[in-house]
Structures are given as C-alpha cells and as structure tokens.
Design an enzyme around this catalytic site. Structure first.
Site, mmCIF file in Angstrom:
data_model
loop_
_atom_site.group_PDB
_atom_site.id
_atom_site.type_symbol
_atom_site.label_atom_id
_atom_site.label_comp_id
_atom_site.label_asym_id
_atom_site.label_seq_id
_atom_site.Cartn_x
_atom_site.Cartn_y
_atom_site.Cartn_z
ATOM 1 N N ASP A 1 0.804 -1.220 0.000
ATOM 2 C CA ASP A 1 0.000 0.000 0.000
ATOM 3 C C ASP A 1 0.837 1.271 0.000
ATOM 4 O OD1 ASP A 1 -2.433 -1.211 -0.221
ATOM 5 O OD2 ASP A 1 -2.811 -1.316 1.914
ATOM 6 N N TYR B 1 -9.918 -0.246 2.302
ATOM 7 C CA TYR B 1 -9.424 -0.182 3.685
ATOM 8 C C TYR B 1 -8.999 1.231 4.051
ATOM 9 C CZ TYR B 1 -9.255 -4.913 5.647
ATOM 10 O OH TYR B 1 -9.590 -6.110 6.217
#
Length: 674
Positions: free
Chosen positions: A322, A405
C-alpha cells in the site's frame, strides 16, 4: 521559540507548508513548482509526462547535524517521470539551489526482471484508476462475461476496481505496466459496491497500450445481494443513550510548535510529511535535566503488505504494497475535528503532488493532541495518602484510505519516556461471492453469500535509532526456564539471557520467552554503570504465512521476520525495495543484509514488522470496527530513575485531592467513615 497556540477546540491553527526553514522540513508547494520548472526548461518533459512520485531527497546526517539557522538548506527533490505513451520511467534529481537536474536514471521496468534494484514499476497515477475501469468496461470480453451471467442491465453501474497485479513471470505480462480489475455491482450509483462481488471475472490491463491483456471468466456463482450500506438512512435511528464527552484544556495544550518543530514535556522532534510514507518524525530527543539526549534520528512506517490466502483465480495474486504501489501520503485524509481527532488539536498540512507534477496540499493531514491515558503511577503506603498521578500522551497521527481499507498511523509519546507506534485498520473488508452456508478453507462467510478471504496486514516501521548518539548496539533478550536441580533446588527459578547481535539480519519474536530487543549506547552509562538503552517490545503476531517458494514471499521478504537490524546507509529506505510494483522480489531488506555488515557499534537502523492475521467475522460487516496493533520503544536504563516523578497532582487545584502526603488513610485503601 515562537509558539503557535491553537485557538480553541473548534478552530485550531494549522502549520502551513509555505516556506522551508530547516533541511528536514517537508517539501513546499513553491519548491515542487520550481523543481518541475527545472525539468521543463531542460526539455525533459513532454505532453505525455506524468509523475508517479515527487519526493524530498534528505541531506546527509552530517550536514543536518552541523546545520545552523541561517545556513543554506540544501534542498533536493527526486521526480519520477513516467511517459504514459511509452511506459518508460526516469528518475530525475533536481538541486533547487543550483536550479538544475543533477542526476538522471532510467528505470529498467521494461526488462525481464532479475530481482535486482531498480527493476519495478513506479506507483500508480490517480488517473490510471479511472482509465483502468474505462478500459475494462469497454472490453467486449468483459461485456460478454457480464451478459453470460445475466447482468446486462448492471453494466453501466458496475465498478471495476483497479488493483496491483503482483508478479508471476507470465510471458504476456513481463515488461508491461499492468493493473488487474475485479468487478463489483452497484444497485444504484451511490451504492457500496464491495458488498456485491462478481465471482470468477478477472481482467488484466496494459495501461500503456490502453488495452485488455486477458479476461478470466469462469463459474456461475450468484453475486451476493446483501446490502453493504452503513449510512444513517440504511442503519436506522442512532441510539440516544450515549451522553456527550467534552475534552477541554482551558489553559491551552502543553506543547509548543514552531514551524515543523514540536516540544512537549521534555520531548522535541520535527514533523514531516511526504507522498509515499505519509508522516515522518525527525530528530526525536528528550530533555533530561539540562541535557538534550537523542533517541531517534528518523522514524516512519514506509511499507505495508496485505497478502491474501485465497487460492482462487480471482484472488491468489493479491498482495498489495500500500505504500510502494499506491503511496500512503497521497492517499491521506483531511482530518476533521470531533471525528478523526478529539480535544485541543494542532494540525499540520501535508504536501503531495498530482499526476502532472504539481503540488497538492492535503489540508489537516496530520493531527496532534494530548490524551489522558489512565494512571501513570500509584501506591498506597501505610501512614500516607494514596499517591497517584495521571499518565498523559502526545498523539501524532494521520489516516490514509487505500481502496476498501482505511489505515490510521499513530505515534504516541508518553510522560515516562516511552514511544509507541500504532496502526489501526478499519474500512470495508475485501469480499467475494459464494454459496450461502458453504464452509471454505480460505474464506469466511460474513454475510449471506458474501465471503471474505483470510489475509494479513503487515506494517513495517523504519527506526533510525541514535540512543545517546549514533554509536549503538542491539542485544536479544529473553527469559529461560531452569530445570530443577542444583541451580534450581526448589523449582521456582528462572533467569534471563542476553545475546549481542553482531551482523545484519532478520530476527523473530517469541512471546513464550519474552524475547525483546535492547538498543543501547556504546558510549554512555547510567547511574548503576550499565549502558543506556531502549527496549523494543512487539506483539509477536505471525510473520508472512505464504510459502517460501511463493512469489509474495520473494517480494515481501521484509515481512518474514519481526525485527531486522541493518547498518545505516543513506539509500536503504524501503523495506520491499524502491519499486515493489511488479517487482520479481529480492529487493529491500534481503538485499540490505546480504553483505552481513557488522552492527555491533556505529550507526544502525531497526526495522520492525507488526500487524494482524485477519480471519474476518460477521461483525466486520458492513464496516469494520477498528483493530489496533502496536509496538513500543521503552526506556531501559536510559534514565537513572523514573523520569516522571515530577508530574503534578492536578486534583489539588480544585481543593479535593488524592495525593496529599501525610494524610493518614486506613490500610488497604478502605474509605473511612467521617
């Protein structure tokens, strides 16, 4: 020092990024504009030039330590420029003081990967997300797959998510800038798509050529229809039983802020922010008496990996980096008072960039405030009143949203000298559709027909330590059971052992023996003649569970150990390497430790991997309550005694008190009848 006082709890001032005043300050908008103009004047940009990365190049430590106010700042910027029409990427380092590009390097992302730096694709552009969805939905094969499932009327509102592809050495994927796309349905344009996954439909896209590489279409699983909405209208009336909590500091906060410099209760540090790592703390030190003692030169969370344990064709390839693939700082939220942060807040803006290399400010990206944190210490001694003091911590945080998320990153500084790093995960779990009531080995049903794969979130913090200076060591500490016998005649004994870490490498925790890591000074001793130290205490969650022969194991090797120790090198910044996107693996920490340099003394860096192995549950749907994971750096002989003995008893200000020495109370703390 100039103090910027927050106005009040609903109107805080914000530290702006308009002018750099220190070599470690965040990039400013003017600096990014000047740097981009240098590239343009040099003829290094075209109409197809895009900017996956604009990052500060921090000056050498020696320069920073010798720098004094009024000296030149030595500001440099690294621009990664992607030519969108050819897929060729180049690093350009611009020296702002000289007004010229002083270094260029062509990335080898078009070659067959060898696992060596600097192979890999740069992070994704924001415009590539929309482009990927448009390419997927325009594909005749994708449309045919939707029609085959009887979803012709759902094509317009379908959401095709843009997802990093991993690396598997497939011949038709090598050397291409790829993205994969899974399909989700929306019942209407504002619907939450993640609750309606179209199973067995996977599209792989070449972003440079603007075309579909392959479409996988298999199976006839019915798409889960459970609503994933969690807004007030969908949930229903809010409960009315909770009473308001208000946090006030009528005299203002205890911290002071001067640009990027913060001081609070002995602590001093600088706050910085960049597009990739997000929040960075520099030059963290503690004022011990009249002496300012260094602890951490630089701290950040520069990478995280989210590997999925599902073997289906739809998801076996999922292993998101990420930070390295999407950039955490570029994904940072603008934080809101009373929602993300509560209390008397000081905000710092973040500076990022858009796809065209222009500065992009993230207002209120970093939140800083004080929190009460239960008791600091307490004791009831015979003949004296109970002595109890309140613990308090300073919280510096930011939150990034990556797809489904949301991640919060928190640095906590405590009155007793403890440093804590915490990551919070929330948002929406990633789902697939399945047969309601089925039992599967790699997925768990969280709503009727909606299955969430088992997965991990492994964060990696980089801790450039300097415990009382840059000459440090690391020792492994653990407890040992002693067999009953001559050394343990009564069977009750156990002991502790220490082992010096002599060369670079990765190491694992073992909570059953309380294995921790002591970082100490080779030059400083405390009052009892021992080296001054901090102790790293982790939570010991599982490391990477993928098989050692797997692609993700090679690419996310940093996650195979809890703690790594390396010798400091200026260019060793990224746990999974500088370009993890589509990298074959082997970069980052395994490369850094390959030469097994000595770390018993000198300037060293600790890297700590932490975070959950997530087995999703129904309570994680439709939106997941926060899960928090953390580690601590705790003083261990760094101070000669409890450094928080002088914390005041605030209750005495109101007349009632619990800490007035000399007031006799009954033994064991019982309340006397008056």
């Amino acid at each position: 020092m100039t103090t910027i006082e927050p106005l009040h709890t609903s109107g805080q001032r914000v530290s702006h990024l308009d002018e750099a005043r220190h070599p470690l300050d965040s990039l400013t908008a003017t600096e990014i504009e000047r740097g981009r103009a240098v590239l343009e004047r040099a003829g290094l940009l075209t109409e197809h030039s895009r900017f996956p990365s604009v990052m500060p190049v921090e000056p050498p430590k020696a320069f920073v330590r010798e720098w004094r106010e009024g000296d030149a700042l030595r500001r440099r910027i690294e621009f990664v420029v992607l030519e969108a029409d050819t897929g060729v990427s180049t690093e350009h380092v611009v020296e702002l003081d000289e007004g010229e590009a002083d270094a260029d390097r062509l990335l080898s992302s078009e070659l067959i990967p060898s696992g060596e730096f600097p192979y890999g694709q740069p992070a994704y552009l924001v415009e590539e997300y929309d482009r990927a969805m448009a390419i997927a939905k325009a594909s005749e094969e994708w449309q045919a797959a939707m029609r085959r499932r009887g979803l012709s009327d759902r094509i317009e509102d379908a959401f095709c998510s843009p997802l990093a592809p991993g690396y598997f050495g497939y011949e038709d994927e090598i050397g291409r800038r790829l993205i994969r796309s899974l399909t989700f349905l929306r019942d209407h344009p504002d619907d939450v798509a993640w609750a309606h996954p179209v199973e067995g439909l996977l599209v792989t896209i070449d972003l440079t050529e603007g075309k579909v590489v392959s479409v996988y279409d298999e199976g006839d699983v019915v798409t889960a229809a459970t609503s994933g909405r969690y807004d007030d209208e969908s949930v229903g009336p809010a409960r009315e039983s909770l009473k308001p909590i208000e946090i006030t500091q009528p005299e203002g906060p205890s911290f002071s802020v001067d640009g990027s410099l913060v001081e609070w209760e002995g602590w001093r540090f600088r706050v910085a922010f960049n597009a990739r790592e997000g929040l960075v703390l520099h030059q963290l030190s503690y004022l011990d008496g009249d002496e300012r003692r260094p602890i951490l030169y630089r701290g950040s969370v520069p990478e995280m990996i989210v590997p999925y344990g599902d073997t289906s064709r739809n998801r076996y390839w999922i292993s998101y980096f990420d930070a390295g693939e999407y950039y955490l700082g570029k994904s940072a939220n603008s934080l809101a008072l009373g929602c993300d942060c509560l209390g008397v807040i000081h905000y710092f803006d973040g500076m990022s960039h858009d796809d065209h290399g222009n500065p992009l400010r993230v207002p209120q990206a970093v939140c800083m405030h004080e929190e009460d944190y239960s008791i600091l210490h307490k004791h009831t001694e015979i003949g004296y009143a109970t002595d109890v003091r309140r613990q308090r911590r300073l919280v510096i945080s930011y939150i990034a949203t990556i797809g489904n998320y949301d991640y919060g990153f928190y640095w906590h500084l405590y009155l007793d000298g403890t440093i804590e790093v915490e990551a919070k995960a929330t948002g929406l779990v990633f789902n697939g559709s399945g047969e309601p009531g089925a039992s599967e080995p790699h997925r768990l049903e969280i709503a009727p027909g909606l299955f969430a794969p088992v997965h991990q979130h492994i964060f990696c913090a980089r801790l450039d330590v300097e415990i009382d200076g840059p000459d440090n060591y690391v020792e492994k500490s653990e407890v040992r059971r002693i067999p009953m016998g001559e050394r343990n005649p009564y069977g009750n004994a156990f002991t502790f052992v220490r082992e010096r870490v002599e060369t670079e490498g990765g190491f694992d925790e073992d909570r059953t023996v309380r294995r921790t890591w002591h970082i100490g000074s080779n030059r400083r001793r405390n009052a009892i003649g021992k080296p001054t130290e901090y102790e790293l205490l982790g939570e010991g969650w599982p490391t990477l569970l993928a098989d050692p022969e797997s692609s993700v194991h090679a690419r996310a090797n940093f996650a195979t150990h809890h703690t790594w120790v390396t010798r400091y090198h200026e260019d060793e910044r990224w746990p999974a390497g500088k370009y993890p996107n589509q990298h074959a693996g082997g970069a980052g920490l395994p490369t850094y430790v390959a030469d097994e340099e000595p770390v018993d003394g000198g300037d060293i860096v600790l890297w700590h991997s932490f975070g959950p192995t997530h087995l999703p549950r129904p309570e994680d749907f439709p939106i997941m309550p926060v899960d928090a994971y953390r580690f601590q750096l705790k003083p261990y002989g760094f101070f000669d005694r409890n450094p928080a003995l002088d914390v005041p008893d605030w209750t005495t200000r109101g007349g009632d008190h619990c800490c007035a020495h000399g007031d006799r109370l009954p033994r064991y703390g019982a309340v006397a009848e008056r």
